[in-house]
Design an enzyme around this catalytic site. Structure first.
Site, PDB file in Angstrom:
ATOM      1  N   GLU A  80       6.245  25.551  28.399  1.00  6.35           N
ATOM      2  CA  GLU A  80       7.067  24.346  28.255  1.00  6.35           C
ATOM      3  C   GLU A  80       7.787  24.241  26.899  1.00  6.35           C
ATOM      4  O   GLU A  80       8.029  23.152  26.405  1.00  6.35           O
ATOM      5  CB  GLU A  80       6.238  23.086  28.486  1.00  6.35           C
ATOM      6  CG  GLU A  80       5.761  22.960  29.926  1.00  6.35           C
ATOM      7  CD  GLU A  80       5.180  21.604  30.247  1.00  6.35           C
ATOM      8  OE1 GLU A  80       4.683  20.961  29.323  1.00  6.35           O
ATOM      9  OE2 GLU A  80       5.222  21.202  31.422  1.00  6.35           O
TER      10      GLU A  80
ATOM     11  N   GLU B 224       3.687  24.105  37.997  1.00  4.66           N
ATOM     12  CA  GLU B 224       2.833  22.928  37.806  1.00  4.66           C
ATOM     13  C   GLU B 224       3.421  21.746  38.547  1.00  4.66           C
ATOM     14  O   GLU B 224       4.642  21.545  38.537  1.00  4.66           O
ATOM     15  CB  GLU B 224       2.731  22.532  36.318  1.00  4.66           C
ATOM     16  CG  GLU B 224       1.818  23.392  35.489  1.00  4.66           C
ATOM     17  CD  GLU B 224       1.664  22.858  34.070  1.00  4.66           C
ATOM     18  OE1 GLU B 224       1.526  21.627  33.902  1.00  4.66           O
ATOM     19  OE2 GLU B 224       1.689  23.680  33.141  1.00  4.66           O
TER      20      GLU B 224
HETATM   21  C1  GAL Z   1       2.126  20.027  31.663  1.00  9.29           C
HETATM   22  C2  GAL Z   1       1.455  21.038  30.749  1.00  9.29           C
HETATM   23  C3  GAL Z   1      -0.014  21.216  31.077  1.00  9.29           C
HETATM   24  C4  GAL Z   1      -0.656  19.878  31.233  1.00  9.29           C
HETATM   25  C5  GAL Z   1       0.041  19.140  32.312  1.00  9.29           C
HETATM   26  C6  GAL Z   1      -0.614  17.838  32.636  1.00  9.29           C
HETATM   27  O1  GAL Z   1       3.284  19.545  31.094  1.00  9.29           O
HETATM   28  O2  GAL Z   1       2.088  22.275  30.880  1.00  9.29           O
HETATM   29  O3  GAL Z   1      -0.657  21.942  30.082  1.00  9.29           O
HETATM   30  O4  GAL Z   1      -0.590  19.195  30.042  1.00  9.29           O
HETATM   31  O5  GAL Z   1       1.362  18.904  31.903  1.00  9.29           O
HETATM   32  O6  GAL Z   1      -0.023  17.326  33.771  1.00  9.29           O
END
Ligand code: GAL
Length: 765
Positions: A413, A476
């Protein structure tokens, strides 16, 4: 490219692909010549501070604790602690014996991982500092050691050093501290096999194999001989004269080979011998598989067949000891992902994980996206050099795992950084021409520069946008958008379940999506500015003890019924707040229809018969079932029975109590036998259930634990259940015997589990 720029002060810290960054594959599992790799995990001394003079060979160790690696610098409760508690610099010391057989040979000390920076000393002499908590490192100590007893001393810095990835800004996870992965002494001849890259070719048409052998101080006149082995059988051999640092030994034709795939993860071994004047100087092995994995314009393909990726992210941290969990627990996570959650891919968010976890993925048939350490922040030039070096260490450690199908070569990210990511991509491609790269960007970064082969993006939004790139993978979703605790009410559990199911449904709608990897598999410890205010992100479909929440049922149900029939209510029948919040029940199943019954004085009364909800989930093969409770049973209440049918035949039944009473206290260990190596662990699950074995989510009793025998308890004692469940781990000491854990619930009685602790092979150094 200068691969040594990360080095601070030393000439002996080993760097680079051809210089032995990896000696670990042979340490365990696959035989290397006797005496080549000598584990050094037992017999360490530990102090949570570094007194003046403590690296001297004659430092008085009486105040130091005796510990075994993997070791955490601080044991902690599973939540509600301050991460500052583990942020300090520790001292580790170990005596080691260099055998007489090492005379004239070269000696290395290999570290698989220590958090976060390690300064090493041998016999009082400083070797150097390695900066990085997730990658292996190695010191050559040939000139520093003497035959017989020697002294190794380490300063392990667990502070969040801004000069080392992932640090420099905030991160949403805890890194913990300590010498948390294995250590070994490696004794090799002057010329030795430093690494092996096994590269299967055209496996679907005319299988062939290149074995790239990296030699250190290899010489003209030496030969590399490679055996391809299937179990103990040699199926092909080839050889080539040593040609510099890198020698390719090719098998142009192979006998019939079996492909590695998810149902049959067939593994082979290559044995590499370095030969001079007919004598074997050195020998090493690597395990690998023949498979073709490719992200194409039309999605991901494994062995030429489309495979929609359905996965979860995994942090490798555990309750109480952070990262310091031994092999068995690492392997168990892979087993849970494969056999309980039935996913086909896992992302090792956000760093290279234990080789034991990756080995288990190879053996079980579970694909992996592995990435370099980092989280949103990009540091200065020196920091970037470490990140680039991490790419090299990750790839050269792991390039033989058939399970790994994609390298993540961006800081998770982070913003675009053309030069930096051009470097990481070029390095990944040059080290491993067989695999594609990805680099995980945020969902608002659709327009980010596409330097990788696969457009990997954390797309938390809903509805899911149309794919914008070829070879797109959602890495994700859900996570912080909808954290869910095991004690949350059914309305929330239902929504959590639906959010996971609908994303996997959506990616099935278009071949341009390669798949989706949900955030995340297991709840994890985090910093104060993230999570729920108790140092936990409740983002998992399982809790931090790896026990399922209702959303786990979705993943579990996505398996062919020929393999396993699944019928899982995605709710707790202990209703919680009020019926008004529970109008709709979701059931995860691979059955064709379900029937629901409520217990009445006259017997079971059917109130619903339901087919998969193809309206809400038009693409899923095993769409969940939506059951309207409001217009069927309304405020009625009682025991619930669910039946699952396929082809009109009853295949599975679940019964859930409507009595609202805690009935059973259940205690189960994952294993019956441990090895007396001082590190081996097994989980013991504690549960309170109704009379039909369903977890009672509001049971929060304190369980009193008593352990007898040669083992230690990892966990709180008494242990207060959370969501009706919890777990502790039993860690073997270094003597054989029998261990009994007695667990007492205040009302439901006492349960015991007994484990055998079997003698372990002693360490020789
Ligand atoms: C994302 C991040 C993860 C975690 C997740 C929580 O942005 O890459 O490490 O923090 O959010 O939803």
């Amino acid at each position: 490219m200068d691969r040594r720029t990360f080095m601070q002060t030393t000439g002996t810290l080993v760097a680079g692909v051809a210089l032995g960054a990896r000696a670990f594959a042979a340490a365990d599992g696959f035989a290397a010549p006797a005496g080549r790799i000598l584990p050094m995990n037992r017999g360490w001394r530990f102090l949570p501070s570094v007194p003046a003079g403590s690296h001297a060979a004659n430092f008085d160790e009486t105040a130091m604790a005796r510990v075994t690696v993997p070791h955490t610098n601080k044991t902690l409760p599973w939540h509600n602690f301050d991460d500052k508690d583990y942020e300090f610099v520790s001292l580790y010391r170990r005596k080691f014996r260099v055998p007489a057989s090492a005379a004239g040979k070269r000696v290395f000390i290999d570290f698989e991982g220590a958090m976060t920076a390690t300064t090493a000393y041998v016999n009082g002499q400083r070797l150097g500092e390695y900066k990085g908590g997730y990658t292996p490192f190695s010191f050559e100590v040939t000139g520093q050691v003497k035959p017989g007893e020697n002294q190794l001393s380490l300063e392990v810095d667990a502070t969040e050093r801004a000069d080392i990835p992932p640090f420099g800004n905030v991160i949403d996870y805890l890194t913990f501290g300590g010498l948390y992965r294995e250590v070994a002494l490696r004794i090799v001849p002057q010329s030795f096999v430093a690494n092996i890259a096994v590269r299967p070719k055209s496996v679907l048409t005319k299988p062939a194999l290149d074995v790239v052998c990296f030699t250190d101080r290899g010489k003209t006149g030496q030969t590399l001989e490679v055996h391809l082995e299937d179990g103990s059988k040699v199926v092909a051999t080839a050889n080539a004269p040593v040609a510099g640092l890198e020698t390719k030994v090719s098998f142009a034709k192979l006998p019939k080979i079996t492909l590695w795939d998810l149902d049959r993860p067939k593994l082979y071994t290559v044995r590499v011998r370095l030969i001079e004047n007919g004598a074997v100087l050195d020998e090493d092995t690597r395990c690998f598989g023949f498979r073709h994995a490719e992200f194409t314009e039309n999605g991901f393909e494994l062995n030429g067949k489309p495979l929609k990726l359905r996965g979860l992210n995994r942090h490798q941290t555990f309750p109480f000891v952070g990262q310091a969990m031994a092999k068995r627990a690492q392997r168990r996570d892979a087993w849970i992902l494969k056999n309980e959650l039935h996913v086909n891919i896992v992302r090792t968010s956000h760093y290279p994980q234990s080789r034991h976890f990756l080995d288990a993925c190879d053996q079980l048939g579970l694909l992996v996206l592995e990435e370099i350490p980092g989280w949103q922040h990009i540091g200065d030039a020196a920091w970037k050099d470490i990140a680039v070096d991490n790419v090299e260490r990750m790839i050269t450690r792991d390039w033989n795992h058939p399970a790994i199908v994609l390298w993540g070569v961006r800081i998770n990210e982070s913003k675009d950084d053309h030069d930096f990511y051009t470097r990481t991509n070029a390095l990944a491609h040059s080290l491993d021409p067989t695999r594609q790269t990805g680099g995980i960007r945020t969902g608002d970064n659709y327009k980010s520069e596409f330097l990788e082969d696969v457009f990997t993006i954390n797309d938390f939004g809903w509805p899911l946008r149309a794919p914008s790139h070829p070879r797109q993978l959602n890495t994700e979703f859900c996570g912080h958008m909808f954290p869910t605790k095991p004690i949350d009410n059914n309305e929330r559990q239902t929504e959590h379940f639906i959010r996971h199911a609908r994303m996997h449904d959506a990616v099935l709608s278009d071949p341009h999506y390669s798949g989706a990897i949900g955030w995340c598999a297991f709840d994890y410890n985090t910093h104060n500015n993230f999570g729920s205010g108790d140092r936990i992100c409740y983002h998992g479909v399982m809790d931090i003890f790896r026990l399922p929440k209702p959303a786990a049922a979705f993943y579990r149900s996505q398996i062919a019924p020929e393999k396993e029939i699944v019928l899982e209510p995605a709710f707790h029948w202990a209703i919680g707040d009020s019926n008004e919040h529970f109008d709709t029940a979701m059931i995860a199943s691979n059955c064709e229809r379900v029937r629901l019954y409520l217990k009445r004085p006259e017997g079971w009364k059917q109130f619903a018969e339901v087919e998969p909800d193809r309206k809400q989930f038009p693409h899923l093969k095993y769409a969940p079932f939506t059951v309207d409770l409001k217009n069927t049973i309304g405020w009625d209440w009682g025991d619930l029975k669910i039946e699952g049918y396929i082809g009109g035949e009853l295949k599975a039944t679940r019964t859930l109590s409507g009595q609202g009473v805690d009935r059973e206290f259940v205690v189960t260990a994952d294993d019956t036998e441990l090895s007396a190596d001082g590190a081996d662990v097994t989980r013991v699950v504690l549960k309170v259930t109704d009379e039909f074995g369903n977890v009672r989510p509001f049971a929060n009793d304190a369980i009193v634990l008593k352990l007898a025998g040669p083992a230690d308890l990892i966990g709180d004692n008494p242990f207060a259940l959370f969501g009706g469940v919890g777990a502790v781990w039993i860690r073997a000491r270094d003597t054989a015997g029998t261990v009994t854990l007695t667990a007492t619930h205040p009302r439901l009685g006492t349960k015991t589990v007994t484990l055998k602790i079997a003698a372990a092979v002693p360490e020789s150094v």
